[in-house]
Structures are given as structure tokens and as C-alpha cells.
Design a protein around this motif. Sequence first.
Motif, mmCIF file in Angstrom:
data_model
loop_
_atom_site.group_PDB
_atom_site.id
_atom_site.type_symbol
_atom_site.label_atom_id
_atom_site.label_comp_id
_atom_site.label_asym_id
_atom_site.label_seq_id
_atom_site.Cartn_x
_atom_site.Cartn_y
_atom_site.Cartn_z
ATOM 1 N N PHE A 205 0.844 -1.191 0.000
ATOM 2 C CA PHE A 205 0.000 0.000 0.000
ATOM 3 C C PHE A 205 0.884 1.248 0.000
ATOM 4 C CE2 PHE A 205 -2.693 -3.295 1.588
ATOM 5 C CZ PHE A 205 -3.973 -2.970 1.152
ATOM 6 N N LYS B 132 0.342 5.434 0.346
ATOM 7 C CA LYS B 132 -0.568 6.548 0.640
ATOM 8 C C LYS B 132 -2.014 6.080 0.708
ATOM 9 C CE LYS B 132 2.483 10.094 -1.257
ATOM 10 N NZ LYS B 132 2.663 11.242 -2.176
ATOM 11 N N GLY B 133 -2.193 4.906 1.300
ATOM 12 C CA GLY B 133 -3.528 4.374 1.529
ATOM 13 C C GLY B 133 -4.114 3.566 0.399
ATOM 14 N N ASP B 134 -3.492 3.605 -0.768
ATOM 15 C CA ASP B 134 -4.005 2.862 -1.921
ATOM 16 C C ASP B 134 -3.167 1.606 -2.167
ATOM 17 O OD1 ASP B 134 -5.994 4.778 -2.480
ATOM 18 O OD2 ASP B 134 -4.552 6.012 -3.573
ATOM 19 N N GLU B 135 -3.838 0.511 -2.490
ATOM 20 C CA GLU B 135 -3.103 -0.715 -2.776
ATOM 21 C C GLU B 135 -2.446 -0.632 -4.143
ATOM 22 O OE1 GLU B 135 -3.488 -5.576 -2.483
ATOM 23 O OE2 GLU B 135 -5.278 -4.322 -2.185
ATOM 24 N N VAL B 136 -1.216 -1.118 -4.213
ATOM 25 C CA VAL B 136 -0.441 -1.116 -5.449
ATOM 26 C C VAL B 136 -0.267 -2.556 -5.913
ATOM 27 C CG1 VAL B 136 1.736 -0.469 -6.551
ATOM 28 C CG2 VAL B 136 0.798 0.946 -4.687
#
Length: 232
Positions: free
Chosen positions: A150, A152-156
Amino acid sequence: MKHSIFIVEDDPNIRDIVSTYLKKEGYHVSMADNAEDAWELTKEHAPNMWILDIMLPGMDGYELCKKIRQQSEVPIIIISAKDEEVDKILGLELGSDDYLTKPFSPRELVARVKRLFKRVDTSNTSNEQQDSDYYELGELKLYVDGRRVFWKGDEVEVTTKEFDMLHILIRNQNRAFAREELLALIWGEDYFGSDRAVDDLIKRLRKKIDGLPVETVWGYGYRLSSINEESE
């Protein structure tokens, strides 16, 4: 449970030889002579590994590799008569795990297949044993259980090797790794490719994770720095 492998190769002799060697090792093998048929056949029953030729009629192996990576992180081995470094780098950029140049020894291919499966199986076992393994560096969060990243809070979405690289670097913050060391840790001691593969992997991670605090140690390698962990 048997591992399943899908071979996509338009040369029937190579296809049959590779299939014979893999079946002797106990693998379940499926085959196609073009990418379009292979893609349709595996929509319902995806294999555990792909072995792709590059120069296929219609959709080429590079495009198929790209399509696979959009949906799956299973190992991909490219086999090709193209032996230029740029072709190998392109294959790695698109997400392949290994690149073998024709002509090749079927035994060498089998050895590479075994090595990749061993790495995947070991990783899965490790995940089961280390459910609570978790790493955090500023906005970067990495969960060993599930192999999730993750930023900045978003899954990569990352490939197997991209995750392995992040795992190594985040466990050893501020430590500089030589390219040769990273190559051995991620690809294995018996990998014969160029250390340019390491540069390409870092390039892909920087593209996916804008602001990743990985630093180039010029003339040596890379390190993940905790100095830059503050978010922008």
C-alpha cells in the motif's frame, strides 16, 4: 497437487520436447501454438506458470505477457530466438520472471521451472507461518501475509519480484545493496542474466509508487532510505 504449466509455442518440435520433459517431472502441461487460443483456453482454468515464445502468429508473446500480468502474478518464462539485451529487458519490463534464449537445453528450462516454483511455494509457506509480518515506512506499507503493498492508503499491484525487492529493502532500511547481491537474492544464485534486470525492477517500482524513497547508490546499487519517509 500438481503444478500446471501452459506452453505457448508455434514450433511443434520445441513444444513437444518441452512438454515431454515437464511431464516427466510430474507437471500438468497444456499447449497452444498461438496466444489468442491460449488466452481463451485459460480464462476458466488459469495455469500456475506460463512458458511463452515471443515470435508467435497474431498476438506476440510480449502482448500476451502483458495481458497475463494485468490479471495474475503467476511465474512467466519467456523463450525466444531474440538474444539482444533490449529484448530481454523488454520481457522483464512487461513482468516476465525469466528469459531463456533459443536454442536452449530442455534440462535447463526444467531447472528454471523448478526454481521458480520453489520460490513461490517457499514464499506461500512463509506467509502462512508469518501472518503478522508487517512493515511500514512513511506512506509505504507492506504485508507479508498476502504479499500486499500500500502507498498513501491505496493498494499497489506488484509482481512477485517487485514484492521481493520491496521486502528486502524495507527489512533493511538505509542499507545499501549491490546490484549483484540483489540479483542473487531475487533471481537466485544460478541466474545468468545481466544485473540490468535489477535496474529495470527498480524503474518499474518507481513508476508504480511515485515518491518511493529508494535511492540510487551510484556505481554500486540501491537502498531504501528512512530519511525521506515524510509524505509530501
